[in-house]
Scaffold this motif. Sequence first.
Motif: not given
Length: 326
Positions: A128, A131, A43, A122
């Motif tokens: 994202k 996350e 990420v 997603r």
Amino acid sequence: MAFQLKRRTLFSAGAGALAAPSLLAGLAGAQETMEKDGMAKGVDFKTLKLGSFKVTVISDGTRASDNPHEIFGTNQPAESVATLLEQNFLPTNGFVNGFAPVLVDTGSEVVLFDTGLGEGGREAGMGKLAEGLKTAGYAPDQVTVVVLTHMHGDHIGGLTEGGKPAFANARYVTGQVEYDFWKDAARVGTAAENGHKAVLAKVVPLAEKITFIADGGEVVPGISAMAAFGHSPGHMIYRLESDGRAMILTADTANHYVLSLQRPDWEVRFDMDKSGASASRKMVFDMIATDRLPFIGYHMPFPAVGFAERQDQGYRFVPASYQFDI
């Protein structure tokens, strides 16, 4: 690339190099930096210091598309768009668009600007933000204020998770003009109907917790709104200021770091008021260039932080490097 080159240098130098403490420390430091910024964890996020504010840019993901001319420079010959892309070492047959929500920790408030695409993105590798927040060390319930710069789907999609508010303890801030436009049933039967439906589903249920502001309105101390209408009817940007340092969150004022900045007059398909959006680009980036302010643009190349320098017919994007490390 840099990490790969260091590995080659290390192994080609022989076993003696493995005992060099400074070399090992350098590699360890590089790895620590990667982990701090999320790169090693899948990420992407980048944390900056702006005075006493902690500013974290989080990648909500990227999306590749074909035919840049169908989006940018739609009032120009396709050849002109291709030429400008080539001059900037970019392909002419496609482009990659990123999405970059911003979290600002003021010490007393945790303010999130925009929420990405959420669950709906997603399947295509986006959405994202949730996350990314976790990787950056924040839980959704730590967010105290959610600011919506405007109400296009890639900015409001993450407001809910599993049918419930994604940020349980947050209040919300957005522009009155923007909200009134999208909520209005007059959008039914127009090109804005899908946006209207998304706002009814994602934003309207939160109305009791929304503070509506106009140009110059304060979100929290050190964060104020600026009108930059055009991309959408009530599109707003935000000025961050702490300990004498300032930064502008430009949202979607410019949606491409070359095609929108170097040619601010060129029309963009997703700008709802083409002439208004062009005027806002010139106003905002003239201010940024004149005052030599850093900015974060929602669709700039990640980590989406840089400066604007006057150039020819518009502005040149100058990516930030170590300005926030000193």
